[in-house]
Design a protein around this motif. Structure first.
Motif, PDB file in Angstrom:
ATOM      1  N   MET A 184     -70.338 -90.379  36.308  1.00 31.51           N
ATOM      2  CA  MET A 184     -71.696 -90.206  36.823  1.00 31.51           C
ATOM      3  C   MET A 184     -71.904 -90.791  38.235  1.00 31.51           C
ATOM      4  SD  MET A 184     -72.919 -88.301  34.643  1.00 31.51           S
ATOM      5  CE  MET A 184     -74.674 -88.203  34.863  1.00 31.51           C
ATOM      6  N   PHE A 242     -73.841 -85.357  29.321  1.00 22.59           N
ATOM      7  CA  PHE A 242     -74.803 -85.628  28.250  1.00 22.59           C
ATOM      8  C   PHE A 242     -74.196 -85.251  26.895  1.00 22.59           C
ATOM      9  CE2 PHE A 242     -78.137 -84.477  25.325  1.00 22.59           C
ATOM     10  CZ  PHE A 242     -79.136 -85.409  25.533  1.00 22.59           C
ATOM     11  N   ALA A 243     -73.667 -84.016  26.823  1.00 27.91           N
ATOM     12  CA  ALA A 243     -73.103 -83.545  25.547  1.00 27.91           C
ATOM     13  C   ALA A 243     -71.884 -84.379  25.162  1.00 27.91           C
ATOM     14  CB  ALA A 243     -72.726 -82.070  25.668  1.00 27.91           C
ATOM     15  N   PHE A 284     -72.989 -87.679  23.787  1.00 30.65           N
ATOM     16  CA  PHE A 284     -73.597 -87.507  22.459  1.00 30.65           C
ATOM     17  C   PHE A 284     -72.532 -87.247  21.396  1.00 30.65           C
ATOM     18  CE2 PHE A 284     -75.604 -85.040  19.095  1.00 30.65           C
ATOM     19  CZ  PHE A 284     -76.748 -85.780  18.848  1.00 30.65           C
ATOM     20  N   GLN A 314     -72.795 -88.961  17.902  1.00 30.34           N
ATOM     21  CA  GLN A 314     -73.898 -88.072  17.522  1.00 30.34           C
ATOM     22  C   GLN A 314     -75.200 -88.838  17.352  1.00 30.34           C
ATOM     23  OE1 GLN A 314     -73.262 -84.683  15.200  1.00 30.34           O
ATOM     24  NE2 GLN A 314     -71.066 -84.699  15.311  1.00 30.34           N
ATOM     25  N   MET A 334     -78.630 -90.708  19.837  1.00 27.43           N
ATOM     26  CA  MET A 334     -79.224 -90.777  21.170  1.00 27.43           C
ATOM     27  C   MET A 334     -79.028 -92.141  21.839  1.00 27.43           C
ATOM     28  SD  MET A 334     -80.271 -87.799  21.875  1.00 27.43           S
ATOM     29  CE  MET A 334     -81.160 -88.085  23.376  1.00 27.43           C
ATOM     30  N   ILE A 363     -76.664 -92.021  24.614  1.00 28.09           N
ATOM     31  CA  ILE A 363     -77.164 -91.500  25.899  1.00 28.09           C
ATOM     32  C   ILE A 363     -77.739 -92.658  26.717  1.00 28.09           C
ATOM     33  CG2 ILE A 363     -78.712 -89.815  27.010  1.00 28.09           C
ATOM     34  CD1 ILE A 363     -76.475 -88.556  25.290  1.00 28.09           C
ATOM     35  N   LEU A 364     -78.380 -93.600  26.014  1.00 32.86           N
ATOM     36  CA  LEU A 364     -78.894 -94.786  26.715  1.00 32.86           C
ATOM     37  C   LEU A 364     -77.723 -95.582  27.301  1.00 32.86           C
ATOM     38  CD1 LEU A 364     -81.306 -96.546  27.481  1.00 32.86           C
ATOM     39  CD2 LEU A 364     -81.065 -97.724  25.297  1.00 32.86           C
ATOM     40  N   LEU A 382     -74.943 -94.332  28.232  1.00 29.49           N
ATOM     41  CA  LEU A 382     -74.508 -93.532  29.388  1.00 29.49           C
ATOM     42  C   LEU A 382     -75.368 -93.851  30.619  1.00 29.49           C
ATOM     43  CD1 LEU A 382     -72.918 -91.033  30.603  1.00 29.49           C
ATOM     44  CD2 LEU A 382     -74.771 -89.635  29.762  1.00 29.49           C
ATOM     45  N   ILE A 383     -76.698 -93.889  30.423  1.00 34.92           N
ATOM     46  CA  ILE A 383     -77.596 -94.138  31.560  1.00 34.92           C
ATOM     47  C   ILE A 383     -77.372 -95.549  32.123  1.00 34.92           C
ATOM     48  CG2 ILE A 383     -80.026 -94.362  32.252  1.00 34.92           C
ATOM     49  CD1 ILE A 383     -80.662 -92.208  30.101  1.00 34.92           C
ATOM     50  N   THR A 436     -74.150 -95.743  33.917  1.00 27.91           N
ATOM     51  CA  THR A 436     -74.192 -94.964  35.161  1.00 27.91           C
ATOM     52  C   THR A 436     -74.756 -95.837  36.277  1.00 27.91           C
ATOM     53  OG1 THR A 436     -74.541 -92.914  33.955  1.00 27.91           O
ATOM     54  CG2 THR A 436     -75.199 -92.910  36.251  1.00 27.91           C
ATOM     55  N   VAL A 437     -75.873 -96.503  35.958  1.00 29.07           N
ATOM     56  CA  VAL A 437     -76.509 -97.377  36.962  1.00 29.07           C
ATOM     57  C   VAL A 437     -75.557 -98.533  37.296  1.00 29.07           C
ATOM     58  CG1 VAL A 437     -78.487 -98.878  37.407  1.00 29.07           C
ATOM     59  CG2 VAL A 437     -78.816 -96.714  36.199  1.00 29.07           C
ATOM     60  N   ILE A 462     -81.938 -90.270  38.376  1.00 25.57           N
ATOM     61  CA  ILE A 462     -81.964 -91.213  37.244  1.00 25.57           C
ATOM     62  C   ILE A 462     -83.240 -90.975  36.419  1.00 25.57           C
ATOM     63  CG2 ILE A 462     -82.067 -93.676  36.588  1.00 25.57           C
ATOM     64  CD1 ILE A 462     -79.357 -93.078  37.686  1.00 25.57           C
ATOM     65  N   PHE A 473     -82.810 -88.013  34.281  1.00 24.30           N
ATOM     66  CA  PHE A 473     -81.920 -88.308  33.153  1.00 24.30           C
ATOM     67  C   PHE A 473     -82.642 -89.119  32.075  1.00 24.30           C
ATOM     68  CE2 PHE A 473     -78.035 -88.573  30.978  1.00 24.30           C
ATOM     69  CZ  PHE A 473     -77.124 -87.762  31.610  1.00 24.30           C
ATOM     70  N   TYR A 486     -84.894 -86.846  30.277  1.00 26.02           N
ATOM     71  CA  TYR A 486     -84.037 -85.998  29.421  1.00 26.02           C
ATOM     72  C   TYR A 486     -83.765 -86.740  28.101  1.00 26.02           C
ATOM     73  CZ  TYR A 486     -79.987 -82.751  28.835  1.00 26.02           C
ATOM     74  OH  TYR A 486     -79.095 -81.786  28.419  1.00 26.02           O
ATOM     75  N   TRP A 487     -83.380 -88.008  28.236  1.00 33.72           N
ATOM     76  CA  TRP A 487     -83.053 -88.826  27.053  1.00 33.72           C
ATOM     77  C   TRP A 487     -84.278 -88.992  26.147  1.00 33.72           C
ATOM     78  CZ3 TRP A 487     -84.481 -94.388  26.943  1.00 33.72           C
ATOM     79  CH2 TRP A 487     -84.063 -95.027  25.773  1.00 33.72           C
ATOM     80  N   PHE A 513     -82.306 -79.961  22.435  1.00 35.03           N
ATOM     81  CA  PHE A 513     -81.367 -79.763  23.550  1.00 35.03           C
ATOM     82  C   PHE A 513     -81.594 -78.419  24.231  1.00 35.03           C
ATOM     83  CE2 PHE A 513     -77.240 -78.220  25.084  1.00 35.03           C
ATOM     84  CZ  PHE A 513     -76.838 -79.266  25.887  1.00 35.03           C
ATOM     85  N   VAL A 564     -73.119 -74.400  25.411  1.00 34.32           N
ATOM     86  CA  VAL A 564     -72.745 -75.766  25.003  1.00 34.32           C
ATOM     87  C   VAL A 564     -73.233 -76.035  23.583  1.00 34.32           C
ATOM     88  CG1 VAL A 564     -73.126 -78.230  25.483  1.00 34.32           C
ATOM     89  CG2 VAL A 564     -72.684 -76.677  27.364  1.00 34.32           C
ATOM     90  N   LEU A 602     -76.104 -80.898  18.313  1.00 27.37           N
ATOM     91  CA  LEU A 602     -77.001 -81.462  19.333  1.00 27.37           C
ATOM     92  C   LEU A 602     -78.435 -81.382  18.825  1.00 27.37           C
ATOM     93  CD1 LEU A 602     -75.088 -79.800  22.250  1.00 27.37           C
ATOM     94  CD2 LEU A 602     -75.498 -82.239  22.121  1.00 27.37           C
TER      95      LEU A 602
END
Lengths: 519, 155
Positions: free
Chosen positions: A214, A403-404, A407, A411, A413, A416-417, A419-420, A423-424, B88, B91, B94-95, B103, B137, B149
């Motif tokens: 990212m 994102f996918a 996940f 599986q 969410m 994803i947090l 990931l964010i 990323t930062v 950001i 994103f 999105y989350w 999705f 996807v 998803l």
């Protein structure tokens, strides 16, 4: 060993692995050729797709992406003077000079042939050297492994970072993040602050994508106003300029062999990586050539040296990972994570616990070169066209794949947090000169260190002097000191050379046609 | 932006955090007794972080105090940072939205927004890409990877 190798070839010649290799090569070339996307990004994005297939297919596919991605970096380097990876910097210098002279075909050809020669040689070394080394490293007990891991941390931290303190700090931060969650030894929960979601620690895949992939997307977004460079293969009316003849290749074959040897050796040392290999091989080729004046102005031999060396690193960087459980560079760290996800623990035992799988992977690694040769040669134009797509088509897709992919790991969410957050963190680390790849290596190796340290303490009890009873301990301590010392010397020398360069040619920093190196 | 100032701030934060790790016993809960102890390695790492952060922080502070000329590595180019914050933000949205809207509903908007942010103005191909990719996807991951998803849960 020969039986295992033949068995490996028998396993790899099946529909699944072959399709995996073909897909990996195509993805690798395309991703490698797109400026701003490197082989490591391609592997991180593809990694979640391999979770659900057999390790032979999954790992072979990832290795194909790796090899093809490193080669793909030379395409954008040659055609638009923008190396897809830092290792292709020197390829850009000579390759783009040839492109400007209307000889893009010649540059692309020599780059492909040299890359494949370098990769094949290194892969053969990997196949024949890894198992004997692993037999020796099996003699090491927990005490020796502790010193080996400390050696790895020191070498990688001191050689790979922008400066020694920054490299080692990156490694220590990776170690600290690895210890979040339940301790595998005591069962205690550490740094969870009451959040049960943190008990299992940080999920590897989202963290990896966040730290390594990212930030590149963010970097592209930051530089979104930089004009897009269209890639195109320029054709010369003289057919000899559009290809490399057998005679020309034979004239540089000695350089290819020597550079492949340099790349193989450098790749087997932890922390140095493909850029160092390319620079050393290029320097050596320039030193020994009869035409040093051509270097930097479109030398076919220069491209051959740089490309064979940086591609040779692909195979040999797996040697420390498979024999000592030490990933030599960031890609090897990522591949180590992939091996672990597939239930294969890289290390000397892998040759005894999973001989069928590991030799099938080796066989796949070797025949990837043949597929790379055929696919790259047949589809130069198509790959160039796809890699020329504008970034507003490519990076929204990368965002969705990231994102996918994140996940897919668990599986849920929460990943994803993760990931964010990473990323930062990954982008911030780059801003302040910390090395995300060293962070990942610290993260991956810390559980091994803790486990071996616990076993070593149990063995020596309160007789701590026993830690230093083995000659291995002293050898690794001495090697660590040597690498730190040589790293300090190397950095001082580089700083002095840079200062001399500026004094002798002050305009060098402000003018001239700069090669764009991806950050 | 002068990275040396950032170095000093970051080093201070890391040193404080490491001191907390070294002194606070509540950071670890439960667990069996072992020769090594659960906090041995984290505290070693924290000690090393203090040393390396202090080295970086002191070097940067000295250069700041001496007012030495800023070199290329110490300059953080902040051009285009607004785009990073927007990305950001996209994103994070999105989350937050995906668990509710699903999705397939959310991703086209996210892809389109990122493409716009990157300067894309070719509406037809962008809309087509933003719609087709999430569908591929979504169905690819559910059929081939058995990864499901999130779907629409607002009804």
């Amino acid at each position: 060993m020969l039986d295992n190798i033949l068995g490996g070839f028998a396993s790899i010649f099946a529909v699944g692995p072959i399709l995996g290799i073909i897909a990996g090569v195509m993805i690798g070339i395309i991703f490698g050729a797109i400026p701003g996307i490197s082989a490591i990004m391609a592997i991180a994005i593809i990694l979640p797709l391999t979770f659900y297939v057999d390790p032979i297919i999954g790992i072979t596919m990832l290795l194909a992406v790796y090899k093809a991605g490193i080669y793909g970096g030379s395409i954008s380097a040659i055609l638009i003077n923008t190396p897809g990876a830092a290792a292709s910097f020197l390829t850009a210098v000579d390759g783009h000079a040839l492109t400007k002279a209307g000889k893009a075909g010649k540059a692309l050809d020599i780059s492909l042939y040299s890359s494949i020669s370098g990769e094949m040689l290194a892969t053969l070394v990997l196949i024949f050297v890894a198992a004997p080394i692993s037999a020796i490293s099996l003699q090491a007990g927990p005490v020796e492994k502790v010193f080996l891991l400390l050696f790895a941390f020191t070498v990688i931290g001191s050689l790979a970072g922008e400066s020694i303190p920054r490299g080692l700090l990156s490694c220590c931060l990776g170690m600290l993040f690895a210890m979040v969650g339940m301790s595998t030894i005591t069962g205690a929960s550490r740094f969870t602050f009451g959040y049960t979601e943190l008990m299992a620690g940080f999920t590897f895949t989202p963290m990896l994508i966040g730290i390594l992939v990212m930030p590149e997307v963010i970097n592209t977004i930051r530089r979104r106003k930089v004009p897009h460079h269209e890639m195109a293969i320029t054709r010369s009316p003289n057919p000899a300029d559009n290809r490399i003849s057998w005679k020309e290749f034979r004239s540089v074959f000695g350089t290819v062999l020597k550079s492949s040897g340099i790349g193989t050796f450098i790749g087997a040392l932890p922390g140095l990586g493909s850029s160092t290999a390319a620079f050393i091989a290029y320097g050596e080729a320039k030193r020994t050539t009869k035409k040093p004046e051509e270097y930097g102005k479109g030398s076919v031999e220069g491209i051959a040296a740089a490309e064979s060396a940086n591609n040779a690193v692909c195979g040999s960087s797996l040697i420390p990972m498979l024999t000592l459980s030490i990933p030599g560079d960031d890609v090897a760290a990522l591949l180590m994570g992939a091996f672990l996800i597939h239930g294969l623990t890289p290390g000397p035992m892998i040759f005894f616990e999973h001989p069928d799988t590991i030799y099938a992977i080796f066989a796949g690694f070797l025949i990837t070169d043949l597929f790379l040769l055929g696919i790259a040669k047949a589809g130069f134009k198509s790959f160039v066209k796809i890699a020329s797509l504008r970034r507003y088509y490519i990076f929204p897709c990368v965002t969705v794949f990231a994102f996918a992919g994140a996940f897919t790991a668990g599986q849920n969410m929460d990943d994803i947090l993760v990931l964010i957050v990473f990323t930062v963190l990954g982008y911030s680390m780059r801003l302040v000169g910390l090395n995300p790849a060293v962070f990942i290596i610290g993260f991956i190796l810390t559980p091994f260190l803790e486990q071996n340290l616990d076993q070593a303490i149990s063995i020596v009890g309160t007789d701590y002097h026993l830690f230093f009873a083995s000659p291995f301990s002293w050898v690794f301590i001495a090697l660590s000191i040597f690498f730190v010392y040589s790293s300090i010397r190397m950095r001082k020398k580089a700083a002095n050379n840079a200062a001399d360069g500026i004094t002798k040619n002050p305009s060098a920093t402000t003018s001239g046609e700069a090669v764009q190196i991806p950050k | 932006m002068d990275r040396r100032k950032l170095d000093v701030v970051l080093s201070t934060i890391l040193i404080i955090a490491s001191l907390i790790i070294l002194t606070d016993d509540t950071l670890v809960e439960g667990g069996a007794e072992s020769d090594l102890g659960s906090m041995f390695l984290p505290r070693i790492a924290a000690g090393l972080i203090i040393i390396f952060s202090a080295t970086i922080g002191i070097q940067s502070l000295r250069r700041l105090l001496k007012r030495t000329e800023i070199d290329s590595l110490e300059r953080i180019v902040t051009d285009g940072f607004s785009g990073i914050f927007i990305y950001i933000g996209i994103f994070i949205a999105y989350w937050l939205i995906v668990p509710h809207a699903g999705f397939l509903m959310t991703t086209p908007f996210v892809m389109f927004s990122v493409a716009l942010l990157l300067g894309g103005r070719n509406w037809v191909p962008l809309i087509a890409l933003s719609v087709v990719t999430p569908v591929l996807v979504f169905y690819g991951s559910s059929h081939f990877l058995r990864v499901f998803l999130p779907t629409w849960t607002l009804s």
